[in-house]
Design a protein around this motif. Structure first.
Motif, PDB file in Angstrom:
ATOM      1  N   SER A  25       0.838  -1.190   0.000  1.00  0.00           N
ATOM      2  CA  SER A  25       0.000   0.000   0.000  1.00  0.00           C
ATOM      3  C   SER A  25       0.875   1.243   0.000  1.00  0.00           C
ATOM      4  CB  SER A  25      -0.895   0.010   1.239  1.00  0.00           C
ATOM      5  OG  SER A  25      -1.565   1.242   1.359  1.00  0.00           O
ATOM      6  N   SER A  26       0.335   2.329  -0.491  1.00  0.00           N
ATOM      7  CA  SER A  26       1.050   3.600  -0.410  1.00  0.00           C
ATOM      8  C   SER A  26       0.834   4.252   0.948  1.00  0.00           C
ATOM      9  CB  SER A  26       0.572   4.553  -1.520  1.00  0.00           C
ATOM     10  OG  SER A  26      -0.824   4.757  -1.416  1.00  0.00           O
ATOM     11  N   SER A  27      -0.103   3.705   1.731  1.00  0.00           N
ATOM     12  CA  SER A  27      -0.413   4.257   3.052  1.00  0.00           C
ATOM     13  C   SER A  27       0.080   3.314   4.143  1.00  0.00           C
ATOM     14  CB  SER A  27      -1.924   4.429   3.212  1.00  0.00           C
ATOM     15  OG  SER A  27      -2.446   5.227   2.190  1.00  0.00           O
ATOM     16  N   ILE A  28       0.277   3.887   5.302  1.00  0.00           N
ATOM     17  CA  ILE A  28       0.673   3.107   6.468  1.00  0.00           C
ATOM     18  C   ILE A  28      -0.555   2.465   7.098  1.00  0.00           C
ATOM     19  CG2 ILE A  28       1.496   3.335   8.840  1.00  0.00           C
ATOM     20  CD1 ILE A  28       3.507   5.376   7.822  1.00  0.00           C
ATOM     21  N   PHE A  29      -0.428   1.209   7.469  1.00  0.00           N
ATOM     22  CA  PHE A  29      -1.501   0.520   8.182  1.00  0.00           C
ATOM     23  C   PHE A  29      -1.032   0.125   9.576  1.00  0.00           C
ATOM     24  CE2 PHE A  29      -5.056  -0.239   5.323  1.00  0.00           C
ATOM     25  CZ  PHE A  29      -4.527   0.208   4.133  1.00  0.00           C
ATOM     26  N   ASN A  30      -1.961   0.166  10.509  1.00  0.00           N
ATOM     27  CA  ASN A  30      -1.655  -0.250  11.878  1.00  0.00           C
ATOM     28  C   ASN A  30      -2.026  -1.700  12.139  1.00  0.00           C
ATOM     29  OD1 ASN A  30      -0.708   2.307  12.724  1.00  0.00           O
ATOM     30  ND2 ASN A  30      -2.821   3.006  12.900  1.00  0.00           N
ATOM     31  N   THR A  31      -2.791  -2.249  11.214  1.00  0.00           N
ATOM     32  CA  THR A  31      -3.210  -3.642  11.321  1.00  0.00           C
ATOM     33  C   THR A  31      -3.245  -4.236   9.925  1.00  0.00           C
ATOM     34  OG1 THR A  31      -4.614  -3.151  13.242  1.00  0.00           O
ATOM     35  CG2 THR A  31      -5.093  -5.177  12.036  1.00  0.00           C
ATOM     36  N   ILE A  47      -5.184 -14.805   9.728  1.00  0.00           N
ATOM     37  CA  ILE A  47      -4.159 -14.230  10.606  1.00  0.00           C
ATOM     38  C   ILE A  47      -4.391 -12.735  10.701  1.00  0.00           C
ATOM     39  CG2 ILE A  47      -1.690 -13.738  10.850  1.00  0.00           C
ATOM     40  CD1 ILE A  47      -1.070 -16.373   9.504  1.00  0.00           C
ATOM     41  N   ALA A  48      -4.202 -12.194  11.899  1.00  0.00           N
ATOM     42  CA  ALA A  48      -4.243 -10.752  12.120  1.00  0.00           C
ATOM     43  C   ALA A  48      -2.888 -10.305  12.666  1.00  0.00           C
ATOM     44  CB  ALA A  48      -5.352 -10.392  13.107  1.00  0.00           C
ATOM     45  N   LEU A  49      -2.380  -9.206  12.144  1.00  0.00           N
ATOM     46  CA  LEU A  49      -1.069  -8.680  12.530  1.00  0.00           C
ATOM     47  C   LEU A  49      -1.251  -7.264  13.051  1.00  0.00           C
ATOM     48  CD1 LEU A  49       0.672  -9.806   9.249  1.00  0.00           C
ATOM     49  CD2 LEU A  49       1.050 -10.869  11.472  1.00  0.00           C
ATOM     50  N   GLU A  54       6.060  -7.872  13.011  1.00  0.00           N
ATOM     51  CA  GLU A  54       5.465  -9.068  13.628  1.00  0.00           C
ATOM     52  C   GLU A  54       5.391 -10.215  12.632  1.00  0.00           C
ATOM     53  OE1 GLU A  54       1.590  -8.230  15.124  1.00  0.00           O
ATOM     54  OE2 GLU A  54       1.164 -10.295  15.715  1.00  0.00           O
ATOM     55  N   LEU A  55       5.723 -11.396  13.120  1.00  0.00           N
ATOM     56  CA  LEU A  55       5.641 -12.632  12.334  1.00  0.00           C
ATOM     57  C   LEU A  55       4.716 -13.570  13.092  1.00  0.00           C
ATOM     58  CD1 LEU A  55       7.063 -13.937   9.783  1.00  0.00           C
ATOM     59  CD2 LEU A  55       8.555 -15.071  11.424  1.00  0.00           C
ATOM     60  N   THR A  56       3.633 -13.991  12.454  1.00  0.00           N
ATOM     61  CA  THR A  56       2.640 -14.817  13.139  1.00  0.00           C
ATOM     62  C   THR A  56       2.318 -16.042  12.301  1.00  0.00           C
ATOM     63  OG1 THR A  56       1.658 -12.911  14.255  1.00  0.00           O
ATOM     64  CG2 THR A  56       0.286 -14.857  14.049  1.00  0.00           C
ATOM     65  N   SER A  57       2.187 -17.168  12.956  1.00  0.00           N
ATOM     66  CA  SER A  57       1.877 -18.420  12.255  1.00  0.00           C
ATOM     67  C   SER A  57       0.534 -18.970  12.692  1.00  0.00           C
ATOM     68  CB  SER A  57       2.966 -19.467  12.529  1.00  0.00           C
ATOM     69  OG  SER A  57       4.191 -19.082  11.944  1.00  0.00           O
ATOM     70  N   ASN A  58      -0.087 -19.676  11.756  1.00  0.00           N
ATOM     71  CA  ASN A  58      -1.334 -20.384  12.011  1.00  0.00           C
ATOM     72  C   ASN A  58      -1.233 -21.691  11.233  1.00  0.00           C
ATOM     73  OD1 ASN A  58      -3.893 -21.351  12.307  1.00  0.00           O
ATOM     74  ND2 ASN A  58      -4.914 -19.650  11.290  1.00  0.00           N
ATOM     75  N   GLY A  59      -0.723 -22.720  11.902  1.00  0.00           N
ATOM     76  CA  GLY A  59      -0.487 -23.981  11.212  1.00  0.00           C
ATOM     77  C   GLY A  59       0.585 -23.826  10.161  1.00  0.00           C
ATOM     78  N   ARG A  60       0.239 -24.165   8.921  1.00  0.00           N
ATOM     79  CA  ARG A  60       1.207 -24.057   7.829  1.00  0.00           C
ATOM     80  C   ARG A  60       1.278 -22.643   7.250  1.00  0.00           C
ATOM     81  NH1 ARG A  60      -0.611 -26.096   3.783  1.00  0.00           N
ATOM     82  NH2 ARG A  60      -2.721 -26.564   4.534  1.00  0.00           N
ATOM     83  N   LEU A  61       0.495 -21.744   7.781  1.00  0.00           N
ATOM     84  CA  LEU A  61       0.469 -20.366   7.294  1.00  0.00           C
ATOM     85  C   LEU A  61       1.320 -19.472   8.179  1.00  0.00           C
ATOM     86  CD1 LEU A  61      -2.114 -21.660   5.982  1.00  0.00           C
ATOM     87  CD2 LEU A  61      -3.181 -19.433   6.241  1.00  0.00           C
ATOM     88  N   ARG A  69       5.423  -0.786   7.458  1.00  0.00           N
ATOM     89  CA  ARG A  69       3.983  -0.744   7.737  1.00  0.00           C
ATOM     90  C   ARG A  69       3.153  -0.530   6.473  1.00  0.00           C
ATOM     91  NH1 ARG A  69       3.625   3.583  12.335  1.00  0.00           N
ATOM     92  NH2 ARG A  69       1.420   3.090  12.273  1.00  0.00           N
ATOM     93  N   LYS A  70       3.815  -0.662   5.317  1.00  0.00           N
ATOM     94  CA  LYS A  70       3.110  -0.488   4.061  1.00  0.00           C
ATOM     95  C   LYS A  70       2.986  -1.800   3.304  1.00  0.00           C
ATOM     96  CE  LYS A  70       4.339   4.351   3.320  1.00  0.00           C
ATOM     97  NZ  LYS A  70       4.968   5.319   2.382  1.00  0.00           N
ATOM     98  N   ASP A  71       3.372  -2.896   3.909  1.00  0.00           N
ATOM     99  CA  ASP A  71       3.251  -4.169   3.219  1.00  0.00           C
ATOM    100  C   ASP A  71       3.130  -5.325   4.207  1.00  0.00           C
ATOM    101  OD1 ASP A  71       6.765  -4.327   2.167  1.00  0.00           O
ATOM    102  OD2 ASP A  71       5.838  -4.260   4.153  1.00  0.00           O
ATOM    103  N   SER A  72       2.650  -6.429   3.647  1.00  0.00           N
ATOM    104  CA  SER A  72       2.507  -7.640   4.441  1.00  0.00           C
ATOM    105  C   SER A  72       2.667  -8.839   3.510  1.00  0.00           C
ATOM    106  CB  SER A  72       1.144  -7.668   5.137  1.00  0.00           C
ATOM    107  OG  SER A  72       0.997  -8.846   5.902  1.00  0.00           O
ATOM    108  N   PHE A  73       3.056  -9.969   4.097  1.00  0.00           N
ATOM    109  CA  PHE A  73       3.333 -11.160   3.313  1.00  0.00           C
ATOM    110  C   PHE A  73       2.639 -12.359   3.941  1.00  0.00           C
ATOM    111  CE2 PHE A  73       6.663  -8.948   1.060  1.00  0.00           C
ATOM    112  CZ  PHE A  73       7.098  -8.013   1.991  1.00  0.00           C
ATOM    113  N   LEU A  74       2.192 -13.258   3.089  1.00  0.00           N
ATOM    114  CA  LEU A  74       1.590 -14.501   3.568  1.00  0.00           C
ATOM    115  C   LEU A  74       2.288 -15.661   2.878  1.00  0.00           C
ATOM    116  CD1 LEU A  74      -0.691 -15.976   5.190  1.00  0.00           C
ATOM    117  CD2 LEU A  74      -2.034 -15.914   3.072  1.00  0.00           C
TER     118      LEU A  74
END
Lengths: 115, 113
Positions: A25-31, A47-49, A54-61, A69-74
């Motif tokens: 995103s071009s914007s900052i996200f807090n979640t 998953i919620a971040l 932060e790195l969070t797992s849910n089983g194989r995810l 704060r402008k990107d996230s990966f799964l």
């Protein structure tokens, strides 16, 4: 308006392979939120971040909140046929009133898994 | 069982005929929201509500109305439906006022002819 750019748009992989997708995103996200939608059903939260880095797992995810704060990966490890579906990233926009109720979604990554 | 229930699940109607899609949740959630899903566009938020009598516009509110007279219900109203409102609609709710819908309904497919 603000957008979440999700890539790739689609993936066709062999069972057992690992999968990576991202959202920017071009914007900052807090979640950052990651959802999966099966055909004919509503999205389900995976998953919620809440914190940059932060790195969070849910089983194989596993999902990560980018430090900018402008990107996230799964990532999905060792994919199986039931991983088929559409994966969405999402995040709440903060309005000038301070509300974060306005939620925006990426356009989704469609995952197909070949047995 | 925790549920978000939408009705109807499917509806075919004609331009201009007012319709209401109901949404009810049994989890005592404060936050509720409506989305539409269109091919290639993903989910777009129409309206949301952070509490009873508190509603606000999402990204695509034009042509829609909502009301939140009681906590469990959040109906979506199309006063004069048009063909461009043909879509798949989802209602969602959450305990978190910060807008993290964790429970989505199963969807309502509307076709406006």
């Amino acid at each position: 308006g603000q957008q979440l750019n999700q890539s790739p748009q689609s993936m066709f992989i062999q069972e057992g392979e690992d999968v990576s997708m991202n959202c920017t995103s071009s914007s900052i996200f807090n979640t950052w939120l990651w959802y999966k939608q099966d055909p004919g059903e509503g999205p389900v939260l995976l998953i919620a971040l809440y914190k940059a880095g932060e790195l969070t797992s849910n089983g194989r995810l596993t999902a990560q909140f980018g430090i900018t704060r402008k990107d996230s990966f799964l990532n999905i490890s060792a994919s199986i046929p039931s991983d088929v579906g559409i994966y969405f990233c999402a995040g709440p926009l903060k309005s000038w009133l301070g509300s974060q109720g306005n939620l925006i979604f990426g356009k989704g990554t469609k995952l197909s898994v070949k047995p | 069982e925790a549920q978000v229930t939408q009705n109807p699940r499917y509806l075919i109607t004609v331009t201009g005929k007012k319709l209401t899609v109901t949404c009810s949740q049994n989890m005592n959630h404060e936050y509720m929201s409506w989305y539409r899903q269109d091919p290639g566009l993903g989910l777009r938020q129409i309206y949301y509500s952070m509490n009873v009598e508190v509603t606000d516009k999402g990204d695509v509110p034009e042509g829609y109305k909502v009301s939140r007279k009681e906590k469990r219900n959040f109906p979506l109203i199309l006063e004069s439906p048009s063909p461009n409102q043909t879509s798949l609609y989802f209602c969602a709710s959450s305990t978190d006022r910060g807008g993290q819908p964790q429970h989505f309904g199963d969807g309502t497919r509307l076709s406006i002819l």
